[in-house]
Design an enzyme around this catalytic site. Structure first.
Site, PDB file in Angstrom:
ATOM      1  N   HIS A  75      15.324   6.684 -35.780  1.00 26.43           N
ATOM      2  CA  HIS A  75      14.111   6.858 -34.982  1.00 26.43           C
ATOM      3  C   HIS A  75      14.444   7.291 -33.558  1.00 26.43           C
ATOM      4  O   HIS A  75      13.734   8.117 -32.979  1.00 26.43           O
ATOM      5  CB  HIS A  75      13.316   5.548 -34.957  1.00 26.43           C
ATOM      6  N   GLU A  76      15.518   6.734 -32.995  1.00 23.10           N
ATOM      7  CA  GLU A  76      15.903   7.128 -31.644  1.00 23.10           C
ATOM      8  C   GLU A  76      16.365   8.574 -31.604  1.00 23.10           C
ATOM      9  O   GLU A  76      16.052   9.317 -30.668  1.00 23.10           O
ATOM     10  CB  GLU A  76      17.006   6.201 -31.126  1.00 23.10           C
TER      11      GLU A  76
END
Length: 417
Positions: free
Chosen positions: A336-337
């Site tokens: 997600h990052e």
């Protein structure tokens, strides 16, 4: 949003939708096209690696058969040279698939300005990376079954239609590249024909929802985000909370439209064209009685990948369910990052922390899911929706938008002035 708020928005801001106002550059289009063109090259390398592994396995099996040895009593993998070859294959796959992701990440972070173009490139790179991982892991298991006939009985009956190593072909890998799944199989359930009217309807839905997302983002979400910049800069907590609650409505509407466009329209259209039989891309996540239930139901392709290649292998090796779940969310948080921080050119850790915060919420709401009666499930569903609408997406949008503006936009100009 009701009709009064719509008129109020137009009276206050006018028409903010502008076709020619997007700050994309010609270099962004060129680089994104080149990145997409690199993907078949990495897939071809994955095919070459697996082809070499298959040839090595067939040769080893042939030598054992010629020596009249019992494969079950003396597994081929027990030899030191065979183990060394297996490690070489694993490292070759790791270098190939990781280089594909690293190249895209570097180009998007340092040379792609437009966040949306960067996001599309990064999403595609992560999807291909996950697919290549599954391709390598599954073929490793198929080789093990091929060299150990006693374990072949555990394979699904469907696999007998394309047994290893007959599945190691360019066409087989190309189908997996486009199939709406992240978990590789030698063969999938297939439909008998393509319903082109169905495909046209799904594509029309996708186009209409894309236009709606664009209009809603430009007309409603962007003003709220811009009006939040000075509050974020001065850390006006009360005003930030007010903006967060105001942003939660439009962000939820945009997210729901995007979810429907991708999981209902695009994936079903792609599945129809590919004659892909398994169409369960999500289940009723909106009725989730716990946070854990939501993560198991809203994105079935990713859930199946995590369970097949991370959770189940860890549990099978003796790790606890809690540890395996933690590793799944650590891995998901990193992805997600990469997905949010790289296109916005700001690695804040907000997306990663947001995923890690899910773990205590899962443990908190898990007992509510198991309670008898409906009250526990209703409370769990309320906790999910409150965290989903107010804490999750709006806060992340504010943080990354503020960081983007601090680097390229109005905040940086104010600080310089």
């Amino acid at each position: 949003m009701n009709l009064r708020l719509v008129f109020e928005n137009f009276m206050k801001y006018g028409v903010l939708v502008c076709i020619r106002c997007h700050d994309y550059r010609r270099n962004d289009i060129l680089l994104s096209t080149m990145l997409y063109g690199l993907v078949p090259c990495h897939l071809f390398l994955a095919y070459i690696i697996e082809l070499g592994a298959a040839q090595h396995a067939k040769g080893a099996l042939g030598r054992v058969k010629r020596s009249d040895s019992d494969l079950d009593k003396k597994p081929i993998q027990s030899s030191r040279s065979f183990q060394a070859t297996w490690y070489t294959i694993a490292w070759a796959h790791a270098i190939n698939i990781t280089s594909c992701l690293l190249v895209t990440t570097y180009v998007v972070y340092y040379h792609t300005h437009h966040p949306m173009i960067g996001t599309i490139c990064q999403v595609h790179a992560i999807i291909v990376w996950l697919k290549n991982c599954s391709y390598a892991f599954t073929n490793r298991d198929l080789r093990h079954a091929y060299l150990n006939p006693s374990s072949a009985a555990t394979l699904p009956e469907l696999y007998s239609q394309c047994p290893y190593p007959r599945n190691v072909t360019i066409s087989n890998l190309a189908y997996f590249w486009w199939a709406p799944t992240l978990v590789y199989q030698p063969v999938y359930p297939r439909s008998t024909s393509i319903r082109w009217l169905f495909v046209t309807k799904r594509l029309a839905e996708c186009f209409g929802l894309s236009m709606f997302i664009w209009l809603a983002s430009a007309q409603y979400a962007a003003p709220v985000l811009r009006n939040s910049l000075d509050k974020m800069a001065t850390l006006d907590i009360a005003s930030i909370i007010e903006r967060l609650m105001k942003l939660s409505t439009i962000s939820l509407i945009i997210w729901l439209a995007g979810f429907f466009a991708i999981f209902q329209s695009v994936l079903n259209a792609l599945a129809e064209v590919m004659r892909f039989g398994d169409r369960e891309f999500y289940t009723e996540w909106w009725n989730s009685p716990s946070v854990g239930s939501y993560w198991r139901t809203w994105n079935k392709p990713v859930y199946h990948f995590m369970r097949r290649h991370i959770y189940s292998p860890l549990v099978g090796r003796g790790f606890s369910n809690g540890f395996a779940s933690t590793m799944v969310f650590v891995f998901s948080g990193l992805l997600h990052e990469l997905l949010v921080g790289i296109p916005t050119h700001n690695i804040l850790g907000v997306a990663f922390i947001g995923m890690m915060v899910q773990l205590p919420m899962i443990y908190l709401t898990a007992p509510l899911e198991k309670m008898q009666g409906i009250n526990g499930r209703v409370v769990g569903n309320c906790i999910f929706w409150i965290s989903f609408c107010l804490v999750g997406q709006p806060l992340a949008a504010l943080m990354y938008f503020f960081a983007w503006q601090g680097k390229y936009g109005s905040v940086s100009r104010l600080e310089k002035g």
